[in-house]
Design a protein around this motif. Sequence first.
Motif, PDB file in Angstrom:
ATOM      1  N   SER A  80       0.841  -1.191   0.000  1.00 30.49           N
ATOM      2  CA  SER A  80       0.000   0.000   0.000  1.00 30.49           C
ATOM      3  C   SER A  80       0.877   1.242   0.000  1.00 30.49           C
ATOM      4  CB  SER A  80      -0.891   0.006   1.240  1.00 30.49           C
ATOM      5  OG  SER A  80      -1.604   1.223   1.318  1.00 30.49           O
ATOM      6  N   GLN A  84      -4.097   5.004   4.684  1.00 34.76           N
ATOM      7  CA  GLN A  84      -5.287   4.488   5.349  1.00 34.76           C
ATOM      8  C   GLN A  84      -5.581   3.076   4.863  1.00 34.76           C
ATOM      9  OE1 GLN A  84      -8.577   7.244   5.016  1.00 34.76           O
ATOM     10  NE2 GLN A  84      -7.237   9.005   5.310  1.00 34.76           N
ATOM     11  N   SER A  85      -6.417   2.366   5.606  1.00 36.72           N
ATOM     12  CA  SER A  85      -6.786   1.005   5.218  1.00 36.72           C
ATOM     13  C   SER A  85      -7.617   1.022   3.936  1.00 36.72           C
ATOM     14  CB  SER A  85      -7.597   0.339   6.328  1.00 36.72           C
ATOM     15  OG  SER A  85      -6.785   0.133   7.455  1.00 36.72           O
ATOM     16  N   GLU A 113      -7.950  -6.918   2.878  1.00 41.08           N
ATOM     17  CA  GLU A 113      -7.855  -5.637   3.567  1.00 41.08           C
ATOM     18  C   GLU A 113      -6.374  -5.357   3.757  1.00 41.08           C
ATOM     19  OE1 GLU A 113      -9.344  -3.192   7.514  1.00 41.08           O
ATOM     20  OE2 GLU A 113      -9.627  -5.341   7.449  1.00 41.08           O
ATOM     21  N   HIS A 115      -3.804  -2.461   5.254  1.00 43.12           N
ATOM     22  CA  HIS A 115      -3.750  -1.267   6.100  1.00 43.12           C
ATOM     23  C   HIS A 115      -2.759  -0.258   5.540  1.00 43.12           C
ATOM     24  CE1 HIS A 115      -6.324  -3.260   8.954  1.00 43.12           C
ATOM     25  NE2 HIS A 115      -5.521  -4.321   8.901  1.00 43.12           N
TER      26      HIS A 115
END
Length: 145
Positions: A80, A84-85, A113, A115
């Motif tokens: 990521s 933010q998630s 998901e 993070h």
Amino acid sequence: MNKCFLNQLATTLLLLVLVGCHSTSSPVSAGIGAESMTNETPPATYLKVDNDLLAERITISDVKHRRINDLLEVNVELSSQYDQSQQLQYQFNWFDEQGFSVEPGKSLWKPLEIHGLQSTFVRGIAPSAKVTSFNVYVRHASPKV
């Protein structure tokens, strides 16, 4: 040194650089399939996303692959770039040596998901021994209604 020698030296060096940069195998494209996978293929070429915003927020930072019982097994590190998630889904797309899809539409979307600024691994096993390349398609998860 004479000017002729320097010109020949420069030409020889240029030819060596050009020959050294030539690659004989094509990398996996981001969605169309390809001829084969190489260790020199940049990890980003394995990623397909559904929009430009997500393309800025998620990257592939590493790809490992091996054959187990003639089936291609891949381990992809998703990272990521967002603080933010994110609720995402991913699926693997598999391609044969000619770049044709193998068992298209049979790969299920899996929830993910991730993070903020986290990295995680997703793993896939090809459905057939004919598979020589892949991509991983990542999209935002649909909001639950």
